[in-house]
Design an enzyme around this catalytic site. Structure first.
Site, short mmCIF file in Angstrom:
data_model
loop_
_atom_site.label_atom_id
_atom_site.label_comp_id
_atom_site.label_asym_id
_atom_site.label_seq_id
_atom_site.Cartn_x
_atom_site.Cartn_y
_atom_site.Cartn_z
N LYS A 47 -19.22 -29.36 -30.73
CA LYS A 47 -18.07 -30.28 -30.74
C LYS A 47 -18.03 -31.11 -32.00
O LYS A 47 -17.00 -31.24 -32.64
CB LYS A 47 -18.17 -31.28 -29.56
CG LYS A 47 -17.95 -30.72 -28.21
CD LYS A 47 -17.83 -31.85 -27.19
CE LYS A 47 -19.01 -32.79 -27.15
NZ LYS A 47 -20.16 -32.36 -26.37
N ARG B 87 -30.94 -28.94 -34.16
CA ARG B 87 -29.85 -29.78 -34.68
C ARG B 87 -30.39 -30.96 -35.50
O ARG B 87 -31.32 -31.64 -35.12
CB ARG B 87 -29.06 -30.34 -33.48
CG ARG B 87 -28.05 -31.41 -33.87
CD ARG B 87 -27.00 -31.56 -32.84
NE ARG B 87 -27.43 -32.32 -31.69
CZ ARG B 87 -26.62 -32.56 -30.65
NH1 ARG B 87 -25.40 -32.10 -30.64
NH2 ARG B 87 -27.06 -33.27 -29.63
N ARG C 130 -16.43 -38.78 -20.19
CA ARG C 130 -17.62 -38.05 -19.78
C ARG C 130 -17.79 -38.11 -18.27
O ARG C 130 -18.70 -37.49 -17.73
CB ARG C 130 -18.82 -38.71 -20.43
CG ARG C 130 -19.68 -37.80 -21.26
CD ARG C 130 -20.87 -38.60 -21.70
NE ARG C 130 -21.81 -37.90 -22.49
CZ ARG C 130 -21.73 -37.70 -23.79
NH1 ARG C 130 -20.68 -38.09 -24.45
NH2 ARG C 130 -22.70 -37.10 -24.41
N ARG D 164 -29.78 -34.70 -20.23
CA ARG D 164 -28.36 -34.78 -20.61
C ARG D 164 -27.57 -33.59 -20.10
O ARG D 164 -26.44 -33.73 -19.66
CB ARG D 164 -28.23 -34.87 -22.14
CG ARG D 164 -28.13 -36.31 -22.61
CD ARG D 164 -28.72 -36.51 -23.98
NE ARG D 164 -28.04 -35.76 -25.01
CZ ARG D 164 -28.66 -35.22 -26.06
NH1 ARG D 164 -29.96 -35.32 -26.19
NH2 ARG D 164 -27.97 -34.60 -26.96
N ARG E 33 -31.97 -36.44 -34.07
CA ARG E 33 -31.63 -37.59 -33.23
C ARG E 33 -32.77 -37.92 -32.29
O ARG E 33 -33.45 -37.04 -31.80
CB ARG E 33 -30.38 -37.27 -32.42
CG ARG E 33 -29.11 -37.44 -33.23
CD ARG E 33 -27.91 -36.90 -32.55
NE ARG E 33 -27.91 -37.07 -31.10
CZ ARG E 33 -26.90 -36.69 -30.34
NH1 ARG E 33 -25.83 -36.16 -30.87
NH2 ARG E 33 -26.95 -36.86 -29.04
P1 ADP Z 1 -24.39 -35.45 -26.91
O1 ADP Z 1 -23.05 -34.97 -26.45
O2 ADP Z 1 -24.98 -34.58 -27.95
O3 ADP Z 1 -25.34 -35.79 -25.81
P2 ADP Z 1 -23.20 -37.91 -27.94
O4 ADP Z 1 -23.45 -38.14 -29.37
O5 ADP Z 1 -21.83 -37.61 -27.50
O6 ADP Z 1 -24.23 -36.79 -27.58
O7 ADP Z 1 -23.75 -39.12 -27.07
C1 ADP Z 1 -25.09 -39.59 -27.18
C2 ADP Z 1 -25.41 -40.52 -26.02
O8 ADP Z 1 -24.50 -41.65 -26.04
C3 ADP Z 1 -25.21 -39.91 -24.64
O9 ADP Z 1 -26.34 -39.17 -24.20
C4 ADP Z 1 -24.96 -41.16 -23.79
O10 ADP Z 1 -26.15 -41.84 -23.52
C5 ADP Z 1 -24.12 -42.03 -24.72
N1 ADP Z 1 -22.66 -41.80 -24.56
C6 ADP Z 1 -21.81 -41.26 -25.47
N2 ADP Z 1 -20.56 -41.19 -24.99
C7 ADP Z 1 -20.62 -41.69 -23.73
C8 ADP Z 1 -19.65 -41.88 -22.69
N3 ADP Z 1 -18.37 -41.52 -22.85
N4 ADP Z 1 -20.07 -42.41 -21.52
C9 ADP Z 1 -21.35 -42.77 -21.34
N5 ADP Z 1 -22.31 -42.61 -22.26
C10 ADP Z 1 -21.96 -42.09 -23.45
#
Ligand code: ADP
Length: 219
Positions: free
Chosen positions: A17, A130, A93, A173, A162
């Site tokens: 994404k 990654r 999410r 996750r 990360r």
């Molecule tokens: P990935 O999709 O690779 O897990 P993101 O960069 O989108 O990572 O998000 C990293 C972290 O940030 C998530 O694991 C979560 O803890 C938090 N996060 C991001 N977006 C949201 C959201 N919309 N609602 C709740 N937590 C979020």
């Protein structure tokens, strides 16, 4: 062109994404709004939100819906998003977040929701390789032969793994994705806004498929 397009890109962690959103955002000149990047910026700045979010993110949990909706609402009101449209990455999410998003976008609804579909086994392998630029969010795939420190080709920032890409946090996750985020596919499927794109194709093929869906949705 797609003036004012408002899109959501869904998909498992590691589906690609981020990379596709960065490219789409340059191609269409619309802001790429990544809630993960926004939270990581808050962590780096040491804000109150950042301190609270870091603990949750390191464990692979989800930050509370109210906080996330507030953050996104504020971002969508900025001039670039309000006038040019936007690409939402990592939000919504949960079904709760999706319903709140509909509530805050009633006058300018989302045009299309794309699910970038990649099976779980494939993303686990991708996530371990990654690496991400901490400044501009550009994603890279490590081969193990890179020199350290690794410098971002786009902005010159530091490229690193990360903190939440450890195997335990990744599995947590992905479990949370199945529980909380996968129901969004039905939510947006039911009202006809969902299009599924096969994310196992090459990055160029995926990009081509995404632009096709986006242009079709704006005709
Ligand atoms: P990935 O999709 O690779 O897990 P993101 O960069 O989108 O990572 O998000 C990293 C972290 O940030 C998530 O694991 C979560 O803890 C938090 N996060 C991001 N977006 C949201 C959201 N919309 N609602 C709740 N937590 C979020």
């Amino acid at each position: 062109m797609i003036p004012g397009a408002r899109l959501i890109i869904l998909g498992r962690q590691g589906a690609g994404k981020g990379t596709q959103c960065v490219r789409l955002s340059r191609h269409y000149v619309v802001p790429h709004i990544s809630t993960g990047d926004m939270l990581r910026a808050a962590v780096r700045e040491g804000t109150e939100l950042g301190l609270a979010a870091q603990k949750i993110m390191d464990k692979g949990g989800l930050v509370g819906d109210d906080i996330m909706v507030g953050l996104v609402d504020e971002r969508l009101q900025r001039l670039d998003a309000a006038s040019r449209g936007y690409i939402l990455d990592g939000f919504p999410r949960t079904v709760e977040q999706a319903k709140s998003l509909d509530g805050i976008t009633t006058d300018r609804p989302i045009h299309v929701v794309i699910d970038l579909d990649v099976p779980r086994e494939v993303v686990v392998a991708r996530i371990s390789a990654r690496r991400v630029c901490r400044d501009c969010g550009t994603n890279y795939t490590a081969t193990g032969r890179e020199k350290q420190p690794w410098i971002c080709e786009v902005c010159g920032g530091d490229v690193m793994q990360r903190d939440d890409d450890t195997p335990d946090a990744v599995h947590r996750r992905l479990d949370l994705y199945e529980e909380q985020t996968a129901p969004l596919i039905q939510f947006y499927g039911d009202d006809g806004r969902l299009v599924v794109v096969d994310g196992t194709q090459t990055t160029d093929q995926v990009f081509g498929a995404l632009t096709e869906v986006i242009e079709r949705s704006r005709r």
